[in-house]
Design an enzyme around this catalytic site. Sequence first.
Site, PDB file in Angstrom:
ATOM      1  N   ASP A  13       1.566   3.137   7.133  1.00  0.00           N
ATOM      2  CA  ASP A  13       1.908   4.383   6.422  1.00  0.00           C
ATOM      3  C   ASP A  13       3.282   4.316   5.771  1.00  0.00           C
ATOM      4  O   ASP A  13       3.552   5.035   4.823  1.00  0.00           O
ATOM      5  CB  ASP A  13       1.868   5.561   7.404  1.00  0.00           C
ATOM      6  CG  ASP A  13       0.430   5.844   7.830  1.00  0.00           C
ATOM      7  OD1 ASP A  13      -0.449   5.856   6.947  1.00  0.00           O
ATOM      8  OD2 ASP A  13       0.182   6.024   9.046  1.00  0.00           O
ATOM      9  N   PRO A  71       1.877   4.134  -0.622  1.00  0.00           N
ATOM     10  CA  PRO A  71       0.840   4.870  -1.348  1.00  0.00           C
ATOM     11  C   PRO A  71      -0.404   4.982  -0.481  1.00  0.00           C
ATOM     12  O   PRO A  71      -0.692   4.087   0.311  1.00  0.00           O
ATOM     13  CB  PRO A  71       0.560   3.969  -2.559  1.00  0.00           C
ATOM     14  CG  PRO A  71       1.025   2.609  -2.155  1.00  0.00           C
ATOM     15  CD  PRO A  71       2.167   2.819  -1.210  1.00  0.00           C
ATOM     16  N   ASP A  72      -1.127   6.099  -0.596  1.00  0.00           N
ATOM     17  CA  ASP A  72      -2.394   6.240   0.109  1.00  0.00           C
ATOM     18  C   ASP A  72      -3.491   5.686  -0.805  1.00  0.00           C
ATOM     19  O   ASP A  72      -3.862   6.304  -1.802  1.00  0.00           O
ATOM     20  CB  ASP A  72      -2.658   7.714   0.455  1.00  0.00           C
ATOM     21  CG  ASP A  72      -3.845   7.848   1.396  1.00  0.00           C
ATOM     22  OD1 ASP A  72      -4.879   7.190   1.156  1.00  0.00           O
ATOM     23  OD2 ASP A  72      -3.740   8.606   2.384  1.00  0.00           O
ATOM     24  N   ASN A 121       0.212  -3.705  12.519  1.00  0.00           N
ATOM     25  CA  ASN A 121      -0.593  -2.972  13.507  1.00  0.00           C
ATOM     26  C   ASN A 121      -1.660  -3.901  14.075  1.00  0.00           C
ATOM     27  O   ASN A 121      -1.758  -5.054  13.693  1.00  0.00           O
ATOM     28  CB  ASN A 121      -1.194  -1.711  12.872  1.00  0.00           C
ATOM     29  CG  ASN A 121      -2.091  -2.048  11.712  1.00  0.00           C
ATOM     30  OD1 ASN A 121      -3.126  -2.676  11.886  1.00  0.00           O
ATOM     31  ND2 ASN A 121      -1.687  -1.643  10.513  1.00  0.00           N
ATOM     32  N   LYS A 162      17.958 -12.718   7.212  1.00  0.00           N
ATOM     33  CA  LYS A 162      17.602 -12.276   8.558  1.00  0.00           C
ATOM     34  C   LYS A 162      18.698 -11.352   9.107  1.00  0.00           C
ATOM     35  O   LYS A 162      19.892 -11.687   9.021  1.00  0.00           O
ATOM     36  CB  LYS A 162      17.442 -13.504   9.456  1.00  0.00           C
ATOM     37  CG  LYS A 162      17.010 -13.163  10.852  1.00  0.00           C
ATOM     38  CD  LYS A 162      16.890 -14.411  11.699  1.00  0.00           C
ATOM     39  CE  LYS A 162      16.696 -14.013  13.139  1.00  0.00           C
ATOM     40  NZ  LYS A 162      16.877 -15.129  14.054  1.00  0.00           N
ATOM     41  N   LYS A 194      -8.309  13.634   1.759  1.00  0.00           N
ATOM     42  CA  LYS A 194      -8.298  12.387   0.975  1.00  0.00           C
ATOM     43  C   LYS A 194      -9.264  12.448  -0.201  1.00  0.00           C
ATOM     44  O   LYS A 194      -9.215  11.590  -1.080  1.00  0.00           O
ATOM     45  CB  LYS A 194      -8.664  11.203   1.869  1.00  0.00           C
ATOM     46  CG  LYS A 194      -7.790  11.111   3.119  1.00  0.00           C
ATOM     47  CD  LYS A 194      -7.161   9.778   3.229  1.00  0.00           C
ATOM     48  CE  LYS A 194      -6.306   9.688   4.480  1.00  0.00           C
ATOM     49  NZ  LYS A 194      -5.416   8.550   4.457  1.00  0.00           N
TER      50      LYS A 194
HETATM   51  N1  CTP Z   1      -5.560   4.645   4.073  1.00  0.00           N
HETATM   52  C1  CTP Z   1      -5.209   4.111   2.861  1.00  0.00           C
HETATM   53  N2  CTP Z   1      -3.905   4.007   2.511  1.00  0.00           N
HETATM   54  C2  CTP Z   1      -2.930   4.417   3.355  1.00  0.00           C
HETATM   55  C3  CTP Z   1      -3.268   4.987   4.604  1.00  0.00           C
HETATM   56  C4  CTP Z   1      -4.587   5.068   4.941  1.00  0.00           C
HETATM   57  O1  CTP Z   1      -6.109   3.711   2.098  1.00  0.00           O
HETATM   58  N3  CTP Z   1      -1.666   4.324   2.980  1.00  0.00           N
HETATM   59  C5  CTP Z   1      -6.981   4.800   4.400  1.00  0.00           C
HETATM   60  C6  CTP Z   1      -7.464   3.914   5.516  1.00  0.00           C
HETATM   61  O2  CTP Z   1      -7.952   2.672   5.014  1.00  0.00           O
HETATM   62  C7  CTP Z   1      -8.583   4.772   6.103  1.00  0.00           C
HETATM   63  C8  CTP Z   1      -8.103   6.194   5.909  1.00  0.00           C
HETATM   64  O3  CTP Z   1      -7.159   6.125   4.841  1.00  0.00           O
HETATM   65  O4  CTP Z   1      -9.772   4.629   5.379  1.00  0.00           O
HETATM   66  C9  CTP Z   1      -7.468   6.832   7.081  1.00  0.00           C
HETATM   67  O5  CTP Z   1      -6.478   5.993   7.603  1.00  0.00           O
HETATM   68  P1  CTP Z   1      -5.686   6.387   8.922  1.00  0.00           P
HETATM   69  O6  CTP Z   1      -4.671   5.311   9.193  1.00  0.00           O
HETATM   70  O7  CTP Z   1      -6.663   6.731  10.005  1.00  0.00           O
HETATM   71  O8  CTP Z   1      -5.036   7.732   8.479  1.00  0.00           O
HETATM   72  P2  CTP Z   1      -3.714   8.085   7.745  1.00  0.00           P
HETATM   73  O9  CTP Z   1      -4.040   8.625   6.411  1.00  0.00           O
HETATM   74  O10 CTP Z   1      -2.780   6.932   7.770  1.00  0.00           O
HETATM   75  O11 CTP Z   1      -3.172   9.269   8.650  1.00  0.00           O
HETATM   76  P3  CTP Z   1      -2.529   9.214  10.129  1.00  0.00           P
HETATM   77  O12 CTP Z   1      -1.887   7.856  10.258  1.00  0.00           O
HETATM   78  O13 CTP Z   1      -1.585  10.328  10.137  1.00  0.00           O
HETATM   79  O14 CTP Z   1      -3.669   9.397  11.089  1.00  0.00           O
END
Ligand code: CTP
Length: 407
Positions: free
Chosen positions: A282, A310-311, A214, A292, A348
């Site tokens: 994500d 993982p979040d 990204n 490749k 979260k």
């Molecule tokens: N984040 C994280 N791990 C992930 C996704 C997000 O730690 N796998 C954290 C980011 O560092 C940020 C917050 O969660 O602090 C929100 O990230 P964002 O990308 O805005 O949201 P998402 O949870 O990915 O949701 P969406 O993409 O649906 O907006």
Amino acid sequence: MSLSGKSVLLIIGGGIAAYKSLELIREIKKRGGAVHAILTKAGSEFVTPLSVASLAGEKVFTDLFSLTDEAEMGHIELSRSADLVVVAPATADLLAKMAHGLANDLASTALLATDKRVLVAPAMNVRMWTHAATTRNLATLKKDGVLFVGPDEGEMACGEFGPGRMAEPLAIADAIETALGSKPSGKGPLSGKHVVITSGPTHEPIDPVRYIANRSSGKQGHALAAAAAAAGAKVTLISGPVSLPDPHGVKTVHVETAADMLGAVEHAMPADLAIFCAAVADWRVKTEAKDKIKKQKGAPPPSLALDPNPDILATIATRKKGRPALVVGFAAETTDVLTYAKGKLASKGCDVIVANDVGAGTEVMGGDANIVHLVTVRGVETWPKLPKTEVATRLIAEFARLLPKKS
Ligand code: CTP
């Protein structure tokens, strides 16, 4: 700025830039610091122990197996008694020894035995600097939390032009002050606190040459790390691939994927304050292709099967044991910024969401300014458009206020 009361162990390697280390000793002493020096065997081909000792006003150490040196100050004590270890010039050989943990002379033994931060000022021929082996060693050392100053680019003693010239003594002395100013014992609202920060994008490999990424530049996360260090915290910055230098006085851990980032965050725990500024992918590709992926004539384009990553924020914020006292998330949105931010605060389990609009035309992603909204259970506070460095300083001051007093 001052180094009064601080002590530096200066390791002088064998490069033509060693003459500049004499100037560095004078500069450290001018700023009130004390210098103990180790001169490597190769270093003593360029400057004499007598000139080093005369300027430092202390005995210079040269030999691991010297009975007199060991009797006066053993190599272990030498490596621990300083507040900071500085290697200048750091030759390709010294960097390689450090990266591999070799300990076959006094300098490398002291570097392996020390429990203090290490700042290195590389100096070498441009081809040695750009050689794959040196690049690998640098990556290892950065991962280990070693701090760097320079090298500069310019004409070199060998007649070639490019990066590899040792940083100027004034710049090294400034870097020493920065590194020492960020010690947890330093003054500041976060003094004695450990702050963990994620920054930048993650890269999720598709095959050996392609990845999902990204547009995150890491500027805001890196600025937060520098601001937290300036506020007296011990800082661990876990950074995805970015083209920014590691902030001074911060332990920076470099990772690629979301899974690696989570691993590094968990390894860095416990922390008093955790700030999740990274733009984590994500999803990751279910199965990374070993080779490749090639176009097949007449066949449709390949489709990618994805797995969720993982979040990291939610994992840490909902920890039953060892949750940081304050957990901060970011929300980068392109529409309905506040609605999504409030949703993320709840889903979260974090204490603060810093929300920003990264939609087309805002120039936030990759740019130098940011408009942020601070979202907590108490409500929303919107700040004016500010440089990312200023946003970082203000956010760190705000988090220091929000941190429970007894964390
Ligand atoms: N984040 C994280 N791990 C992930 C996704 C997000 O730690 N796998 C954290 C980011 O560092 C940020 C917050 O969660 O602090 C929100 O990230 P964002 O990308 O805005 O949201 P998402 O949870 O990915 O949701 P969406 O993409 O649906 O907006």
